[in-house]
Design a protein around this motif. Structure first.
Motif, mmCIF file in Angstrom:
data_model
loop_
_atom_site.group_PDB
_atom_site.id
_atom_site.type_symbol
_atom_site.label_atom_id
_atom_site.label_comp_id
_atom_site.label_asym_id
_atom_site.label_seq_id
_atom_site.Cartn_x
_atom_site.Cartn_y
_atom_site.Cartn_z
ATOM 1 N N HIS A 1 1.098 46.945 5.592
ATOM 2 C CA HIS A 1 1.496 45.859 4.699
ATOM 3 C C HIS A 1 0.473 45.614 3.596
ATOM 4 C CE1 HIS A 1 1.908 41.534 3.577
ATOM 5 N NE2 HIS A 1 3.186 41.844 3.575
ATOM 6 N N TRP B 1 0.677 46.427 -0.823
ATOM 7 C CA TRP B 1 0.459 45.524 -1.957
ATOM 8 C C TRP B 1 -0.733 45.960 -2.799
ATOM 9 C CZ3 TRP B 1 4.296 42.864 -3.505
ATOM 10 C CH2 TRP B 1 5.245 42.388 -2.592
ATOM 11 N N LEU C 1 9.596 46.096 -1.102
ATOM 12 C CA LEU C 1 9.029 46.141 0.239
ATOM 13 C C LEU C 1 10.050 46.553 1.296
ATOM 14 C CD1 LEU C 1 6.467 43.772 1.832
ATOM 15 C CD2 LEU C 1 8.480 44.399 3.122
ATOM 16 N N LEU D 1 9.869 49.824 3.646
ATOM 17 C CA LEU D 1 9.668 49.693 5.086
ATOM 18 C C LEU D 1 10.779 50.398 5.855
ATOM 19 C CD1 LEU D 1 8.238 48.454 7.555
ATOM 20 C CD2 LEU D 1 9.595 46.373 7.181
ATOM 21 N N PHE E 1 -0.707 45.553 10.080
ATOM 22 C CA PHE E 1 -0.701 44.315 9.303
ATOM 23 C C PHE E 1 -2.099 43.714 9.287
ATOM 24 C CE2 PHE E 1 -0.177 39.988 8.075
ATOM 25 C CZ PHE E 1 0.920 39.980 7.226
ATOM 26 N N PHE F 1 6.566 38.057 5.946
ATOM 27 C CA PHE F 1 6.856 39.488 6.085
ATOM 28 C C PHE F 1 7.893 39.734 7.172
ATOM 29 C CE2 PHE F 1 5.892 43.231 8.728
ATOM 30 C CZ PHE F 1 6.360 44.208 7.862
#
Length: 343
Positions: free
Chosen positions: A204, A208, A217, A221, A238, A282
């Motif tokens: 994650h 970014w 995103l 994913l 994460f 998220f």
């Protein structure tokens, strides 16, 4: 489809009990051994069970010096530890513990230097062999990055693909590829997957930090999760970025004296804890998708133990996906208080 609760995991060092060692870190002159590391790992498994943590990344130095080119006396330690590896693998399966390795940044499969590539393959082979001797299923993986750009990103990606074809079967079966925060994006590793079939890891924070394609995103994913077989649950990483002011000591060019200067955060740096609202946001974007989550916060298990009651308190819907019911909030908060000072 596996409908069991999603897992939260932690890497290597256990901070809730500083006495626990993740590997035999003695110098070569003291004859360190994988068997000693596995004894330490048993104690870590006890800690993980006590705190209901069901995913753990083992130290990449679990077998000390096992692939050191100048120390052949250590090269046989993995096979010498076959019985102990099998035993701890049984323990992990009985405990429902998902295990993995994440070798260091010195493992580079796309280097123009064939000596470095050969050494990297040796390290990956050793770690894959340990997972095989533990008798673990395909969810137990070895995570790596693409490597260096070497002034030509396309050529660097192609070299990774070319190296993939030369990897031993156990490595290809265990290896998964992660995009990074500076060099190779999610789009880059998806391109590599198309040419190799290698499974991928979504990170994650890296997404970014480095997304030159400006990819969205959730579709990214989904595409990365789809690189895993239907009968093997994917995992992802994460972490939250550090936000605090940094104070750096630098030499004043005019006076030559050391001075302290204020510096802004570097967004590639990992925070001590997981920012719960970021994580909740998220997970809501990822609604309906199934994956385990390795937390890469700086305080490791303490971050996980802090995050669980936060999820129950602020997002019961997300907490439920991890098997955390509202009824468990008091227990989770008591556990947090036992390891962290009260707010």
């Amino acid at each position: 489809m596996d409908n069991s609760p999603l897992r939260l995991g932690v890497p290597v060092k256990i901070l809730g009990n500083p006495d626990l060692k993740s590997n035999d870190a003695r110098r070569a002159t003291s004859k360190p051994h994988l068997k000693v590391s596995l004894g330490y790992l048993e104690a870590i498994f006890d800690y993980l069970a006590a705190h209901r943590i069901t995913m753990y990344r083992m130290s990449s130095d679990l077998a000390p010096y096992a692939t050191h080119p100048d120390m052949p006396e250590f090269h046989g330690m993995v096979q010498e530890s076959a019985a102990e590896l099998a035993s701890i693998g049984v323990r992990a399966r009985e405990q429902g513990l998902r295990l993995s390795f994440h070798p260091s940044q010195f493992i580079v499969l796309n280097s123009p230097d064939p000596v470095l590539v050969k050494k990297s393959i040796w390290d990956l082979t050793s770690q894959s062999e340990m997972l095989d001797l533990m008798g673990l299923g395909p969810e137990a993986v070895v995570v790596t990055h693409v490597g260096g750009v070497y002034d030509d990103r396309d050529a660097a990606r192609r070299r990774w693909v070319e190296t993939w074809a030369t990897l031993p079967e156990p490595v290809r079966r265990r290896l998964v590829l992660e995009h990074d925060d500076l060099r190779f994006s999610a789009a880059d590793v998806l391109w590599i997957h198309q040419h190799t079939g290698v499974r991928l890891i979504f990170d994650h924070q890296h997404f970014w930090c480095f997304n030159p394609e400006q990819a969205e995103l959730r579709p990214t994913l989904q595409a990365i999760l789809a690189t895993w077989p239907d009968d093997v649950r994917p995992k992802m990483h994460f972490s939250s970025p550090r936000t605090e002011l940094r104070q750096l000591v630098r030499k004043d060019r005019k006076t030559g004296k050391a001075v302290t200067v204020n510096a802004a955060p570097v967004w590639t740096g990992h925070a001590d804890f997981v920012q719960p609202f970021e994580f909740i946001g998220f997970m809501r974007q990822a609604e309906g998708l199934v994956f385990d989550v390795m937390l890469e916060a700086k305080v490791k298990d303490l971050a996980l133990i802090k995050l669980r009651p936060d999820l129950v308190r602020y997002a019961p819907d997300i907490a439920a996906r991890f098997g955390l019911g509202v009824a468990a909030q008091a227990q989770l908060e008591a556990e947090e208080a036992g390891l962290l000072a009260a707010e």
